[in-house]
Every structure is written in structure tokens, then in C-alpha cells.
Write a protein that holds these residues in place. Structure first.
Motif, PDB file in Angstrom:
ATOM      1  N   THR A 124     -16.854  29.850 -26.713  1.00 59.65           N
ATOM      2  CA  THR A 124     -17.413  29.559 -28.045  1.00 59.65           C
ATOM      3  C   THR A 124     -17.053  28.158 -28.504  1.00 59.65           C
ATOM      4  O   THR A 124     -17.873  27.470 -29.118  1.00 59.65           O
ATOM      5  CB  THR A 124     -16.891  30.560 -29.101  1.00 59.65           C
ATOM      6  OG1 THR A 124     -15.493  30.721 -28.930  1.00 59.65           O
ATOM      7  CG2 THR A 124     -17.619  31.861 -29.047  1.00 59.65           C
ATOM      8  N   SER A 125     -15.849  27.745 -28.196  1.00 55.90           N
ATOM      9  CA  SER A 125     -15.482  26.399 -28.642  1.00 55.90           C
ATOM     10  C   SER A 125     -16.326  25.353 -27.926  1.00 55.90           C
ATOM     11  O   SER A 125     -16.696  24.335 -28.515  1.00 55.90           O
ATOM     12  CB  SER A 125     -13.999  26.148 -28.408  1.00 55.90           C
ATOM     13  OG  SER A 125     -13.749  26.042 -27.029  1.00 55.90           O
ATOM     14  N   GLN A 134     -13.777  32.337 -24.768  1.00 57.17           N
ATOM     15  CA  GLN A 134     -13.337  30.998 -24.399  1.00 57.17           C
ATOM     16  C   GLN A 134     -14.434  29.964 -24.532  1.00 57.17           C
ATOM     17  O   GLN A 134     -14.173  28.804 -24.838  1.00 57.17           O
ATOM     18  CB  GLN A 134     -12.834  31.008 -22.960  1.00 57.17           C
ATOM     19  CG  GLN A 134     -11.446  31.595 -22.856  1.00 57.17           C
ATOM     20  CD  GLN A 134     -10.911  31.497 -21.467  1.00 57.17           C
ATOM     21  OE1 GLN A 134     -11.669  31.314 -20.517  1.00 57.17           O
ATOM     22  NE2 GLN A 134      -9.613  31.624 -21.339  1.00 57.17           N
ATOM     23  N   PHE A 185     -25.084  17.185 -33.679  1.00 58.10           N
ATOM     24  CA  PHE A 185     -25.206  16.740 -35.070  1.00 58.10           C
ATOM     25  C   PHE A 185     -24.630  15.358 -35.282  1.00 58.10           C
ATOM     26  O   PHE A 185     -25.143  14.573 -36.068  1.00 58.10           O
ATOM     27  CB  PHE A 185     -24.550  17.745 -36.013  1.00 58.10           C
ATOM     28  CG  PHE A 185     -25.483  18.849 -36.372  1.00 58.10           C
ATOM     29  CD1 PHE A 185     -26.449  18.657 -37.342  1.00 58.10           C
ATOM     30  CD2 PHE A 185     -25.423  20.059 -35.723  1.00 58.10           C
ATOM     31  CE1 PHE A 185     -27.327  19.661 -37.661  1.00 58.10           C
ATOM     32  CE2 PHE A 185     -26.303  21.070 -36.035  1.00 58.10           C
ATOM     33  CZ  PHE A 185     -27.260  20.874 -37.008  1.00 58.10           C
ATOM     34  N   LEU A 186     -23.554  15.077 -34.556  1.00 60.42           N
ATOM     35  CA  LEU A 186     -22.970  13.742 -34.670  1.00 60.42           C
ATOM     36  C   LEU A 186     -23.975  12.676 -34.274  1.00 60.42           C
ATOM     37  O   LEU A 186     -24.056  11.622 -34.872  1.00 60.42           O
ATOM     38  CB  LEU A 186     -21.751  13.629 -33.756  1.00 60.42           C
ATOM     39  CG  LEU A 186     -20.423  14.034 -34.355  1.00 60.42           C
ATOM     40  CD1 LEU A 186     -19.367  14.079 -33.285  1.00 60.42           C
ATOM     41  CD2 LEU A 186     -20.034  13.021 -35.414  1.00 60.42           C
ATOM     42  N   MET A 187     -24.737  12.978 -33.230  1.00 57.98           N
ATOM     43  CA  MET A 187     -25.623  11.948 -32.712  1.00 57.98           C
ATOM     44  C   MET A 187     -26.903  11.814 -33.523  1.00 57.98           C
ATOM     45  O   MET A 187     -27.448  10.731 -33.632  1.00 57.98           O
ATOM     46  CB  MET A 187     -25.951  12.243 -31.249  1.00 57.98           C
ATOM     47  CG  MET A 187     -24.709  12.192 -30.409  1.00 57.98           C
ATOM     48  SD  MET A 187     -25.028  12.277 -28.683  1.00 57.98           S
ATOM     49  CE  MET A 187     -25.712  10.681 -28.380  1.00 57.98           C
ATOM     50  N   THR A 188     -27.379  12.907 -34.062  1.00 60.98           N
ATOM     51  CA  THR A 188     -28.671  12.814 -34.743  1.00 60.98           C
ATOM     52  C   THR A 188     -28.549  12.547 -36.232  1.00 60.98           C
ATOM     53  O   THR A 188     -29.542  12.473 -36.916  1.00 60.98           O
ATOM     54  CB  THR A 188     -29.466  14.106 -34.563  1.00 60.98           C
ATOM     55  OG1 THR A 188     -28.668  15.182 -35.025  1.00 60.98           O
ATOM     56  CG2 THR A 188     -29.866  14.321 -33.138  1.00 60.98           C
ATOM     57  N   SER A 189     -27.338  12.428 -36.730  1.00 58.76           N
ATOM     58  CA  SER A 189     -27.228  12.271 -38.180  1.00 58.76           C
ATOM     59  C   SER A 189     -26.893  10.849 -38.570  1.00 58.76           C
ATOM     60  O   SER A 189     -26.336  10.083 -37.786  1.00 58.76           O
ATOM     61  CB  SER A 189     -26.155  13.200 -38.717  1.00 58.76           C
ATOM     62  OG  SER A 189     -24.906  12.774 -38.236  1.00 58.76           O
ATOM     63  N   THR A 190     -27.272  10.529 -39.775  1.00 59.53           N
ATOM     64  CA  THR A 190     -26.894   9.239 -40.321  1.00 59.53           C
ATOM     65  C   THR A 190     -25.947   9.482 -41.483  1.00 59.53           C
ATOM     66  O   THR A 190     -26.223  10.276 -42.356  1.00 59.53           O
ATOM     67  CB  THR A 190     -28.118   8.485 -40.844  1.00 59.53           C
ATOM     68  OG1 THR A 190     -28.906   9.389 -41.590  1.00 59.53           O
ATOM     69  CG2 THR A 190     -28.912   7.895 -39.720  1.00 59.53           C
ATOM     70  N   LEU A 235     -22.781  21.719 -30.187  1.00 59.92           N
ATOM     71  CA  LEU A 235     -23.523  21.611 -31.431  1.00 59.92           C
ATOM     72  C   LEU A 235     -23.017  20.447 -32.262  1.00 59.92           C
ATOM     73  O   LEU A 235     -23.792  19.673 -32.818  1.00 59.92           O
ATOM     74  CB  LEU A 235     -23.384  22.905 -32.234  1.00 59.92           C
ATOM     75  CG  LEU A 235     -24.322  24.027 -31.828  1.00 59.92           C
ATOM     76  CD1 LEU A 235     -23.920  25.306 -32.526  1.00 59.92           C
ATOM     77  CD2 LEU A 235     -25.745  23.660 -32.191  1.00 59.92           C
ATOM     78  N   LEU A 236     -21.689  20.348 -32.313  1.00 62.52           N
ATOM     79  CA  LEU A 236     -21.075  19.269 -33.068  1.00 62.52           C
ATOM     80  C   LEU A 236     -21.562  17.910 -32.573  1.00 62.52           C
ATOM     81  O   LEU A 236     -21.971  17.051 -33.351  1.00 62.52           O
ATOM     82  CB  LEU A 236     -19.561  19.380 -32.933  1.00 62.52           C
ATOM     83  CG  LEU A 236     -18.716  18.304 -33.614  1.00 62.52           C
ATOM     84  CD1 LEU A 236     -18.963  18.321 -35.089  1.00 62.52           C
ATOM     85  CD2 LEU A 236     -17.258  18.535 -33.320  1.00 62.52           C
ATOM     86  N   ALA A 253     -19.614  25.324 -29.689  1.00 62.47           N
ATOM     87  CA  ALA A 253     -19.475  24.663 -30.978  1.00 62.47           C
ATOM     88  C   ALA A 253     -19.360  23.156 -30.793  1.00 62.47           C
ATOM     89  O   ALA A 253     -19.954  22.380 -31.535  1.00 62.47           O
ATOM     90  CB  ALA A 253     -18.255  25.197 -31.704  1.00 62.47           C
ATOM     91  N   PHE A 254     -18.613  22.761 -29.778  1.00 63.57           N
ATOM     92  CA  PHE A 254     -18.499  21.330 -29.505  1.00 63.57           C
ATOM     93  C   PHE A 254     -19.846  20.709 -29.207  1.00 63.57           C
ATOM     94  O   PHE A 254     -20.165  19.617 -29.673  1.00 63.57           O
ATOM     95  CB  PHE A 254     -17.574  21.107 -28.291  1.00 63.57           C
ATOM     96  CG  PHE A 254     -16.219  20.622 -28.683  1.00 63.57           C
ATOM     97  CD1 PHE A 254     -16.097  19.482 -29.473  1.00 63.57           C
ATOM     98  CD2 PHE A 254     -15.075  21.281 -28.284  1.00 63.57           C
ATOM     99  CE1 PHE A 254     -14.854  19.027 -29.846  1.00 63.57           C
ATOM    100  CE2 PHE A 254     -13.827  20.831 -28.660  1.00 63.57           C
ATOM    101  CZ  PHE A 254     -13.710  19.700 -29.447  1.00 63.57           C
TER     102      PHE A 254
END
Lengths: 143, 192
Positions: free
Chosen positions: B14-15, B12, B25-30, B21-22, B18-19
Motif C-alpha cells: 500500500t505504501s 506492504q 500528483f507532485l508532477m502534475t500539480s502547480t 499516487l503521490l 500511495a507513493f
């Protein structure tokens, strides 16, 4: 109880999508840069070959220290035009031999910046023979 | 012997992981597209050579000047940015063979043949007080004018727009309609 077993797979897919098509934000921009608009822009082909020079007035938290005049930011700190030479040399050093010819400098300047400081930067770039430049700009909406 | 059942893995969380992590990445990426106007700066002239380079025939050069109040001058007349494009197009194409507009020189272009290439050079001058926005506006208009001339040329020769051509054809068009924008040595325009 509804079945939500596949949600983690979906989220993982999202995750991979973002991991693949994003590059990490490398520098914190300490100057206010609102890019000017232009309609005839071209895309930067190779992001890995580009170095960025930010020009603009420092953001609020740095204004006490650096004032509101337009400043140059290289990597993570405020610099002056004389530091550009070292910056370019370092950037060039970090590229492979074959890519050095293709190195490109992207000038990200605020639209309210004065040309004086930009001309100084350009002259300095010419002196270090980093001649491929790009004036970063936003795309205007087609009317 | 009774078959022992493997205990079910508790997946249960894992999601949730994953969220997380998601979100990271959303915050640190351009994701922003890097785009802009591409230019090639002229190499730094050596002192002796400088005088020679200045000798360009007067009719072949148009001086576009922006003063510290962001006012635009092309040649000697004040102009609005919206008028600049047509002025530059006229300057490059010289449709009426006006003796005051740039001459054409027949050049052999590889893969195409002879074509009279305009010798016109656009010289862009600005003041230290000019705002960057005005400068980019003008740069943009210059590029737009050249792009339109290129489009006209490729339509006449190949029946397609410049962007739809193959790489070799684009190269030919680029040679036939060169983008000669010289960003002049800095000087104070308003001083004189």
C-alpha cells in the motif's frame, strides 16, 4: 525487522495534502515565459476566475514551425490577436452568470517581450470589455 | 470447532501505491502562487466622446513615457527608474501647493468626512519597442509610490499601515488616495 507499518499512513497524509492544495496543470506552456520582477504584487484571489494569456517566444521545439518572434498562446495553441475575442467569449461563457463580472485576465508575458504585442493584446481586451487584467510578475527579494 | 484465524492482509504494497499516487500528483500539480500587478483597463471610448475626455487640466497630468530604448521620461525630463517614485509622490501629494502640480478637490468620503483629494492623473505611455521588463518596472514604481502615499495617509489618520486597516478603512484610504494611472492609447512615442 524494524516496524514500518505506519509509513503508508504518512504517505497517504502527504498525498491528501497535495491533492487538496494543488490545482492540476491545465495547459502546456509552449512559449518561454520568464516573468518580470516586481515588488508591489498582489495575489490573485480567485484562480478559477482567471484566464491566462501567454506571450513570449516559442520554446525550442516549436521554433522551427513558428520562429523566434514573440507569439501569443491561448489554451494550448499559438494564436493571433484576432483570436482573443473568441477566447474571451468562450472563457466568459464557461463562468457562471454571477462570476462573469469578476472575470480576470492574467497576462503572462516574458520580460523580453516587446510592448507592441502586449499593447495589441490590451487593445483587443478593451474591445471585448475584459477590463480586469493582471500583469503576472514574480516577487523580488526584499533588499 | 477450532477458531479459524483470518489470514493477515498483506499491506506492504500500500505504501508503494500511495507513493506512486503521490509522485503523480507532485508532477502534475502547480503550487506556484499566481501574483502580479492588478490593473483596470479603461473601456473602449466611443468616437464622439474621445475628444472631450482629453481635456484634463495640464497641471493635473504627468506623462510618464518609456521610449523604445527603455529610457524613461517623466514630464519632459529624462529620469532614472529609481527617481520615479519620489517624483510621483511629490506629484500626488503636492506638499508645497505648487501651482504646477495637481490641484486638490475637497470630496466627501463616506465614513470619513471631507478630504482634499488630489486630481492628479499619471499617464503612462510606451513605445511598441519598449521591453515588457522596463514597462513592469515602471508600473511597479508607480504602484509603490501610491502605496507609500496611502501608508502615510493611514498612519496619519489611523496610526497603522494600510495593510493593517480594516476593509472599510482601506476603502476610505483608497478613495482619499486614488490610483489614477491611465494607460494611454497606443502611439509611437519615438516617431515625433
Amino acid at each position: 525487522m524494524p516496524e514500518i507499518g505506519s509509513s503508508s499512513d504518512i504517505v497517504f497524509m502527504f498525498l491528501f495534502f497535495f491533492m487538496v492544495c494543488s490545482q492540476l496543470r491545465s495547459t502546456e506552456v509552449k512559449v518561454k515565459v520568464k516573468l518580470p520582477e516586481a515588488s508591489e504584487i498582489v495575489k490573485l484571489e480567485r484562480k478559477d476566475l482567471a484566464s491566462y494569456i501567454y506571450i513570449g517566444s516559442p520554446t525550442a521545439q516549436y521554433q522551427a514551425q513558428y520562429g523566434t518572434e514573440s507569439r501569443i498562446q491561448l489554451n494550448d495553441s499559438f494564436k493571433t490577436t484576432t483570436d482573443i475575442r473568441d477566447f474571451i467569449a468562450a472563457e466568459r461563457e464557461s463562468l457562471s452568470e454571477a462570476d462573469r463580472q469578476l472575470m480576470q485576465v492574467s497576462i503572462k508575458a516574458d520580460e523580453d517581450a516587446r510592448m507592441g504585442i502586449i499593447t495589441d493584446v490590451k487593445q483587443e481586451l478593451r474591445r471585448c470589455s475584459a477590463l480586469k487584467i493582471m500583469y503576472a510578475a514574480r516577487k523580488t527579494e526584499k533588499k | 470447532m477450532a477458531k479459524r484465524q483470518t489470514p493477515g492482509l498483506n499491506t506492504q504494497s500500500t505504501s508503494d501505491i500511495a507513493f506512486l499516487l503521490l509522485c503523480y500528483f507532485l508532477m502534475t500539480s502547480t503550487m506556484d502562487q499566481q501574483s502580479g500587478l492588478q490593473r483596470r483597463l479603461p473601456p473602449m471610448p466611443e468616437d464622439q466622446k474621445q475628444a472631450e475626455d482629453q481635456k484634463v487640466n495640464k497641471r493635473n497630468i504627468i506623462i510618464v513615457r518609456i521610449n523604445s530604448g527603455d529610457r524613461l521620461f517623466a514630464g519632459d525630463e529624462p529620469l532614472d527608474v529609481s527617481q520615479l517614485k519620489d517624483k510621483i509622490k511629490e506629484f500626488i501629494t503636492n506638499p508645497t501647493n505648487d501651482p504646477n502640480l495637481p490641484e486638490r478637490e475637497v470630496k466627501t468620503i463616506e465614513g470619513f468626512g471631507d478630504y482634499p483629494v488630489s486630481k492628479g492623473v499619471i499617464s503612462l505611455q510606451n513605445d511598441r519597442g519598449t521591453s515588457y521588463k522596463a514597462y513592469i518596472d515602471v508600473q511597479n514604481e508607480l504602484v509603490k509610490a501610491i502605496n507609500e502615499v496611502r501608508d502615510d495617509f493611514s498612519k496619519a489618520q489611523y496610526g497603522r499601515l494600510y495593510v493593517a486597516l480594516t476593509e472599510d478603512q482601506q476603502k476610505i484610504v483608497r478613495e482619499a488616495v486614488p490610483q489614477n494611472i491611465s494607460e494611454a492609447e497606443p502611439k509611437d512615442v519615438t516617431k515625433k
